[in-house]
Write a protein that holds these residues in place. Structure first.
Motif, mmCIF file in Angstrom:
data_model
loop_
_atom_site.group_PDB
_atom_site.id
_atom_site.type_symbol
_atom_site.label_atom_id
_atom_site.label_comp_id
_atom_site.label_asym_id
_atom_site.label_seq_id
_atom_site.Cartn_x
_atom_site.Cartn_y
_atom_site.Cartn_z
ATOM 1 N N ASP A 25 -1.350 9.795 -2.606
ATOM 2 C CA ASP A 25 -0.727 8.498 -2.528
ATOM 3 C C ASP A 25 0.729 8.973 -3.084
ATOM 4 N N ARG A 26 0.725 9.882 -4.152
ATOM 5 C CA ARG A 26 1.920 10.255 -4.771
ATOM 6 C C ARG A 26 2.800 11.090 -3.721
ATOM 7 N N GLY A 32 0.752 -0.998 -0.050
ATOM 8 C CA GLY A 32 0.040 0.098 -0.036
ATOM 9 C C GLY A 32 1.041 1.144 0.104
ATOM 10 N N ALA A 33 0.066 2.358 -0.462
ATOM 11 C CA ALA A 33 0.907 3.573 -0.531
ATOM 12 C C ALA A 33 1.688 4.023 0.749
ATOM 13 N N LEU A 41 6.640 10.193 -2.208
ATOM 14 C CA LEU A 41 7.559 10.915 -2.746
ATOM 15 C C LEU A 41 8.278 11.920 -1.306
ATOM 16 N N GLY A 42 7.589 11.822 -0.126
ATOM 17 C CA GLY A 42 8.133 12.313 1.087
ATOM 18 C C GLY A 42 7.171 12.459 2.246
ATOM 19 N N ALA A 43 5.885 12.330 2.373
ATOM 20 C CA ALA A 43 5.328 12.446 3.364
ATOM 21 C C ALA A 43 5.409 11.126 4.238
ATOM 22 N N GLN A 94 8.570 9.859 -11.413
ATOM 23 C CA GLN A 94 7.069 10.761 -11.717
ATOM 24 C C GLN A 94 6.457 10.010 -12.667
ATOM 25 N N ASP A 95 7.033 9.432 -13.801
ATOM 26 C CA ASP A 95 6.306 8.915 -14.910
ATOM 27 C C ASP A 95 5.440 7.768 -14.393
#
Length: 68
Positions: free
Chosen positions: A50-51, A13-14, A55-57, A40-41
């Motif tokens: 989710d992105r 999961g994300a 990518l950081g959270a 990114q793609d």
């Protein structure tokens, strides 16, 4: 790469995935900027929440980083 990402989402999961640059190994290929572009793609079809998590959270939460 899509197959790996799909399997990762299905398995974890994300909320349990984090971006990694693979530096300095990425320099052996196209470089860290190209790798970031590939990621990114690959994440283009993922929800923005989710992105952002990948990518950081998630890293900020795991390492208890102050968002300021």
């Amino acid at each position: 790469m899509a197959e790996v990402l799909d399997a990762s989402f299905d398995s974890f999961g994300a909320s349990r995935l984090m971006y990694g640059s693979d530096w300095p190994l990425s320099q052996l290929g196209a470089g860290v900027l190209a790798w970031r572009g590939y990621v990114q793609d690959a994440l283009a079809s993922v929800s923005s929440d989710d992105r952002d998590a990948i990518l950081g959270a998630n890293a900020a939460r795991l390492f208890r980083l102050d968002p300021r």
